[in-house]
Design an enzyme around this catalytic site. Structure first.
Site, PDB file in Angstrom:
ATOM      1  N   HIS A 241       0.831  -1.206   0.000  1.00 54.07           N
ATOM      2  CA  HIS A 241       0.000   0.000   0.000  1.00 54.07           C
ATOM      3  C   HIS A 241       0.865   1.255   0.000  1.00 54.07           C
ATOM      4  CE1 HIS A 241      -3.747  -2.369   1.562  1.00 54.07           C
ATOM      5  NE2 HIS A 241      -3.548  -2.505   0.267  1.00 54.07           N
ATOM      6  N   ARG A 404       1.797  -6.642  -9.676  1.00 56.62           N
ATOM      7  CA  ARG A 404       0.424  -7.054  -9.336  1.00 56.62           C
ATOM      8  C   ARG A 404      -0.428  -6.759 -10.554  1.00 56.62           C
ATOM      9  NH1 ARG A 404      -0.003  -4.854  -4.761  1.00 56.62           N
ATOM     10  NH2 ARG A 404      -1.061  -2.886  -5.186  1.00 56.62           N
TER      11      ARG A 404
END
Ligand code: GLY
Ligand code: MN
Ligand code: MN
Length: 446
Positions: A241, A404
């Site tokens: 994050h 990702r």
């Protein structure tokens, strides 16, 4: 003003049918100070929006399906020309009834006085104690009042229930109107990711790429990013994050962008990873291929009747662990690598989550004691990743590579519909999108 009144009325009716003669109290999100007297941009509580479309602060919805006349009541800020000159228009009491379809509305200042009339004969109160401590105190004092008067007169609820048990289960299943909203959020987000690939140039900072992404969001009508946009280059892509977005992107770095638009409270959540140079290096490609294969395998499995948190999640783990063994980053055999959790050094999250009006949307992934099965109308993310830390003992060629890939799937009766399809993903499509952007000297996407 709400332009979707029948949808909100349908949701209120579905909720009311489940709570019977109980009463539900649903307050708005509190306003939050950012600095001194300046607030964070206001965002309505999702449950209240879901049931009304009413997006002003200092409001409360009371649903009392057993009440003779007023089964749905909004308490709102009254009209106030001076305050409206400073802070914006208010629907007021009349506007709340006229535009939002509730049976009655009152000024918010009358809440304490009016609540007993709605609540006195309800056996059960649906109220969520996990949101707003200040509002909680009002509910506690209301309940204390009932308790102290109970020796003299019956009245007031004896049972308290968390509304999420009913409401969040409704929110798991997207209606046609929800799906249209989710498609809009997905489409704007797809366009933003394409623009980032096509308009970025070597030498840019992460925040410059963030600006391209969020320019597309805003210019296409999104009110907010659905969550803080992640633009993570080089080793920052191994931080799940990462949101500071301050680094200058290295010429040979991968850029991982995890960003989605929020449009009329519908969220998208897309991740793409691509090389600033325009061409994946062999090592970047090797890692990317594993994540892409894991994602493809999981997407293929998504259909009604499949257990998301076991079958789909475990499929990703298998493909990723196998890939890590092939790269020499962990040792085989495969079943041992999975059983020991050795892969978790490089892949430490699960395959995805529900998506809707919250990015990590509400609704339980479990049913009784088991993981629940996919059903038509659910929307989920599929987001495998690989994050190779820059640590001793790891093959130096792969250190600092993070990848990702994330899409948003609607489960349909026949399988699934990828709401974020068309966002470049194969190595060929990604490299072509970057190359075409550079050849065309694509400026900002106006
Ligand atoms: N953007 C947050 C997540 O992918 O879950
Ligand atoms: Mn994401
Ligand atoms: Mn996600």
């Amino acid at each position: 003003m709400s332009d979707n009144r029948s949808e909100y009325a349908r949701r209120r009716a579905a909720f009311a049918a489940k709570i019977g003669d109980a009463v539900a109290i649903l307050p708005s999100a509190p306003e939050t100070i950012r600095t001194n007297d300046s607030h964070y941009l206001y965002r309505q509580d999702t449950d209240l929006h879901y049931l009304t479309g009413f997006d002003e602060p200092e409001s409360v919805l009371v649903l009392a399906p057993g009440h003779a006349t007023t089964k749905s009541v909004l308490f709102v800020r009254p009209r106030d020309p001076e305050r409206e000159t400073w802070d914006g228009r208010r629907a007021g009491v009349e506007g709340a009834v006229r535009d939002f379809g509730v049976d009655a509305a009152y000024p918010i200042g009358e809440l304490d006085a009016k609540l007993p009339e709605l609540l006195d004969s309800a056996p059960t109160l649906f109220y969520a104690f996990d949101r707003d401590d200040v509002f909680n105190r009002r509910i506690v004092s209301l309940l204390k009042g009932y308790r102290s008067s109970r020796r003299r007169a019956d009245g007031g609820p004896l049972t308290l229930v968390d509304p999420s048990t009913v409401l969040h289960e409704l929110r798991v299943f997207k209606s046609p109107a929800d799906i249209e909203g989710m498609r809009r959020a997905g489409g704007i987000s797809r366009e933003a990711h394409v623009a980032a690939m096509a308009c970025s140039r070597p030498g840019m900072h992460e925040y410059e790429i963030q600006a391209i992404v969020e320019y597309v969001f805003t210019s296409r009508g999104a009110q907010y990013p659905a969550y803080p946009s992640i633009v993570a280059s080089g080793p920052n892509a191994t931080i799940l994050h990462y949101v500071s977005n301050r680094r200058r992107v290295g010429d040979d770095d991968l850029v991982l962008i995890d960003a989605g638009a929020e449009v009329d409270l519908y969220c998208a959540d897309i991740t793409r990873t691509w090389p600033m140079s325009g061409k994946f290096t062999p090592e970047q490609r090797a890692v990317y291929d594993i994540v892409l294969a894991a994602q493809a395998r999981c997407i293929e499995l998504c259909k009604p009747g499949v257990a998301f948190n076991t079958v789909v999640n475990e499929a990703a783990t298998r493909v990723i662990a196998e890939g890590l063994i092939d790269l020499g980053l962990i040792k085989g055999p495969l079943d041992e690598a999975i059983a020991s959790g050795a892969y978790k050094r490089f892949y430490m999250h699960r395959i995805g989550h529900f998506l809707g009006m919250d990015t990590h949307d509400v609704g339980s992934m479990r049913e009784a004691r088991d993981w629940r099965l996919l059903q038509p109308g659910m929307v989920l993310t599929i987001e495998p990743g690989l994050y190779v830390p820059d640590e001793d003992g790891i093959d130096a060629r792969f250190r600092g590579i993070g990848v990702r890939i994330e899409d948003n799937l609607l489960i349909t009766p026949g399988g699934h519909d990828n709401l974020t399809d068309g966002t470049p993903k194969s190595i060929e499509d990604v490299e072509r999108t970057i190359a075409e952007g550079r050849e065309a000297r694509t400026p900002l996407p106006v």
